[in-house]
Design a protein around this motif. Structure first.
Motif, PDB file in Angstrom:
ATOM      1  N   VAL A  92      59.201  95.000  28.378  1.00 64.61           N
ATOM      2  CA  VAL A  92      59.469  94.569  29.750  1.00 64.61           C
ATOM      3  C   VAL A  92      60.344  95.588  30.474  1.00 64.61           C
ATOM      4  O   VAL A  92      60.104  95.905  31.646  1.00 64.61           O
ATOM      5  N   ARG A  93      61.344  96.131  29.783  1.00 67.23           N
ATOM      6  CA  ARG A  93      62.206  97.136  30.403  1.00 67.23           C
ATOM      7  C   ARG A  93      61.392  98.353  30.834  1.00 67.23           C
ATOM      8  O   ARG A  93      61.567  98.863  31.949  1.00 67.23           O
ATOM      9  N   GLY A  94      60.511  98.819  29.973  1.00 73.25           N
ATOM     10  CA  GLY A  94      59.711  99.987  30.303  1.00 73.25           C
ATOM     11  C   GLY A  94      58.717  99.735  31.419  1.00 73.25           C
ATOM     12  O   GLY A  94      58.439 100.620  32.226  1.00 73.25           O
ATOM     13  N   LEU A  95      58.176  98.531  31.491  1.00 76.00           N
ATOM     14  CA  LEU A  95      57.182  98.203  32.508  1.00 76.00           C
ATOM     15  C   LEU A  95      57.806  97.934  33.874  1.00 76.00           C
ATOM     16  O   LEU A  95      57.275  98.372  34.904  1.00 76.00           O
ATOM     17  N   THR A  96      58.912  97.193  33.898  1.00 76.57           N
ATOM     18  CA  THR A  96      59.462  96.742  35.175  1.00 76.57           C
ATOM     19  C   THR A  96      60.926  97.109  35.386  1.00 76.57           C
ATOM     20  O   THR A  96      61.440  96.957  36.492  1.00 76.57           O
ATOM     21  N   GLY A  97      61.605  97.535  34.333  1.00 73.02           N
ATOM     22  CA  GLY A  97      63.040  97.753  34.426  1.00 73.02           C
ATOM     23  C   GLY A  97      63.843  96.477  34.271  1.00 73.02           C
ATOM     24  O   GLY A  97      65.073  96.505  34.354  1.00 73.02           O
ATOM     25  N   GLY A  98      63.165  95.350  34.029  1.00 74.05           N
ATOM     26  CA  GLY A  98      63.836  94.059  33.954  1.00 74.05           C
ATOM     27  C   GLY A  98      64.070  93.584  32.536  1.00 74.05           C
ATOM     28  O   GLY A  98      64.088  94.377  31.583  1.00 74.05           O
ATOM     29  N   THR A  99      64.234  92.281  32.382  1.00 76.54           N
ATOM     30  CA  THR A  99      64.508  91.660  31.094  1.00 76.54           C
ATOM     31  C   THR A  99      63.596  90.459  30.901  1.00 76.54           C
ATOM     32  O   THR A  99      62.847  90.072  31.809  1.00 76.54           O
TER      33      THR A  99
END
Length: 347
Positions: A92-99
């Motif tokens: 998720v971090r790599g795809l959106t920068g989120g958590t």
């Protein structure tokens, strides 16, 4: 390893299509093979295999073994959940920068946030689509585990997914050397490096999940086997995505930049941290023209049965330690739940 001097453009359309077909078939085979084989390896700290000390080991230092335990089905499911929190957070971090969604991380134990990492720039739509599909699968399995566990579910612990110097990814990406590294592994620097990081976490998550699927009670075997099959299919998909990128690389690059070589070296680093059984492998090879092959499924040789890591072996990698410890690496404060201590994997 031999690297072809052909330019990427020399691949014809037929070969590209065949690669995609065989890659897809390998992913399907990965999930099916998980349900085969015999339950013949060690069972975590309930039956820990301790490596034989080498002649160079200290004569006075006696490594402390991990504590023994008797795990219930819920303990095993929570262990798999703790690993999925890490892998899902990375994707998720790599795809959106989120958590991960907050509602998917609550539970007993010490809850923690995610430090490190950033969104990755994907230049290939197929690669991004594959990573997105695997991320959705991991999030779906997190939900499945949480629903199955109900009131016994454990919370996401503190996670460190930083790249670069002193980050856990760099620690598990190389075998220690007296020569200082010229650079440090940052999985967020490109889509290819992100896939290398994903392959590393996926390999540990998959092999540990397969192992635990053998250890559950009789009433849980079917569900656990199906769960492990899904994890295996996702592992095959992410390994195949990296294999595709490796085939398209410029063959004139230095060997240290070739993805086949890099994936092999990272697998060797994981093999060092998880004990003497030499469980991991790179994604394949390319020796010129039609001489190329893949290792899409992590398997035990000729049987084509999915590899298995005990929790103690898996945590040796994720804690980035060959000693028996209860925290470190990707889990700075350790896991939540009963199963949380690595084995004495390096003596």
């Amino acid at each position: 390893m031999t690297i072809s001097d052909k330019e990427p453009g020399a691949f014809d359309t037929t070969r590209r299509q065949m690669i995609r077909w065989f890659g897809t078939a390998s992913v399907m085979a990965g999930g099916l093979a998980l349900l085969e084989g015999c339950n013949d390896d060690v069972v975590g700290s309930e039956n820990v295999k301790t490596p034989t000390p080498t002649a160079s080991a200290s004569a006075t230092a006696t490594p402390t073994p991990p504590p023994s335990y008797t795990a219930t089905d819920n303990d095993r499911l929570n262990f798999m959940l703790q690993l999925h929190y890490l892998y899902g957070s990375y994707l998720v971090r790599g795809l959106t920068g989120g958590t991960l969604p907050a509602a998917s991380t609550t539970g007993s134990g010490t809850a923690g946030g995610v430090s490190g990492g950033r969104a990755v720039t994907f230049t290939d739509n197929m690669t991004r689509a594959t990573v997105g599909e695997v991320a959705n699968a991991v999030l779906g399995r997190i939900g499945y585990l949480r629903r199955t566990l109900g009131g016994a579910v454990t919370a996401q612990p503190a996670l460190n997914i930083a790249g670069g110097d002193k980050g856990p990814f760099d620690t598990i990406a190389r075998v220690p050397s007296d020569t200082p590294p010229a650079s440090f592994f940052d999985p967020y620097s490109s889509q290819e490096d992100f896939l290398l990081g994903a392959v590393a976490l996926s390999a540990v998550t998959m092999t540990a999940s397969v192992d635990q699927s053998y250890q559950v009670s009789a009433g849980m075997l079917g569900a656990a086997g199906a769960f492990a099959a899904g994890v295996g299919a996702s592992d095959g998909a992410i390994r195949n995505a990296l294999y595709q990128r490796a085939l398209l690389q410029d063959r004139s690059l230095p060997a240290t930049q070739i993805l086949f070589e890099r994936s092999w070296r990272m697998a060797e680093a994981r093999n060092r941290l998880d004990g003497p059984r030499n469980l991991d492998a790179g994604i394949g090879w390319f020796a010129g023209d039609t001489d190329f092959g893949s290792v899409i499924q992590l398997r035990d040789g000729a049987n084509w049965v999915a590899l298995r890591r005990t929790p103690e072996e898996a945590l040796g990698i994720l804690y980035a330690s060959g000693s028996s410890v209860a925290s470190g690496g990707f889990y700075p404060n350790g896991l939540n739940g009963l199963i949380k201590t690595s084995g004495i994997n390096i003596v």
